[in-house]
Scaffold this active site. Sequence first.
Site, PDB file in Angstrom:
ATOM      1  N   THR A  53       0.967  -0.947  -0.550  1.00  0.00           N
ATOM      2  CA  THR A  53      -0.009   0.543   0.136  1.00  0.00           C
ATOM      3  C   THR A  53       0.870   1.017   0.566  1.00  0.00           C
ATOM      4  O   THR A  53       0.190   2.221   0.553  1.00  0.00           O
ATOM      5  CB  THR A  53      -0.733  -0.169   1.394  1.00  0.00           C
ATOM      6  N   GLU A  54       2.355   0.848  -0.142  1.00  0.00           N
ATOM      7  CA  GLU A  54       2.782   2.555  -0.238  1.00  0.00           C
ATOM      8  C   GLU A  54       2.557   3.741  -1.083  1.00  0.00           C
ATOM      9  O   GLU A  54       3.066   4.766  -0.644  1.00  0.00           O
ATOM     10  CB  GLU A  54       4.520   1.727  -0.205  1.00  0.00           C
ATOM     11  N   VAL A  55       1.927   3.332  -2.365  1.00  0.00           N
ATOM     12  CA  VAL A  55       2.182   5.274  -3.041  1.00  0.00           C
ATOM     13  C   VAL A  55       0.804   5.184  -2.183  1.00  0.00           C
ATOM     14  O   VAL A  55       0.531   6.210  -2.522  1.00  0.00           O
ATOM     15  CB  VAL A  55       1.667   3.885  -4.659  1.00  0.00           C
TER      16      VAL A  55
END
Length: 259
Positions: free
Chosen positions: A135-137
Amino acid sequence: MAFSFITYEVADRIAAITLNRPEKRNALNGAMVAELRNAFRQAGEDEAVKVIVLKGNGEAFCAGADLEYLQQLQQNNYDENLADSQELMQLFLEIYQLDKIVIAQVEGHAIAGGCGIMTVCDLSYAVPESLMGYTEVKIGFVPALVAVFLVRKIGEGRAREMLLTGKLITAQKAMDQGLITEVVPASAIAEHVHKVAVSLCTEAAANSLKVTKHLIGTVLDLPIKDGLGRAAELNAQTRGHEECKRGIAAFLNKEKIKW
């Protein structure tokens, strides 16, 4: 060795490494990454350990980076952030290249860095309720380290979808895409993983597991001719190993061998 954020136990040649911050959903911070590196190093050097099982205590396998840890990173300069990132990089690489087989027992969600740790394990079993993804973006970050491994594991197209959208997927979809090995009901997963670990301990030669893991991890980096040449070398080397001689002798004599 004493640990604060994980637990470490060895029984029947199986080392169990457990993420142990249930109140934080086993979120990662610098200290936990350091402890994990020490635990995997300890298991790797222990001749009494043949297989390693990685799991989480509580409702989540690992929820990614700890919020306080993320806030702390905002105060770092580039060199400090690079050094910190390299610690997680080394953890991923050490698990991926470890001479021993690492099994992820995923009960609960595996998100961001937590999904990254699962990705570099050799085998992974998850309960149907688990969600997983990178989910980094969605917070302006980048799933940089895991991308190197994920493309190798599930291919560029599927990796692009997961890394660019940041969406969580079900355990079933993760299995269908080759991200995890199998989906196992929560009531059975502990026993199932234990059986897999025991079978690796008793039915496969340690040197064969080590060499096969090494070959899988390096063959994609080589042109096909070089890869086949390396495979032939490993084949020849293994034939001269004591375990291979024992195994072939047992096979020819129709004897069951217990490794």
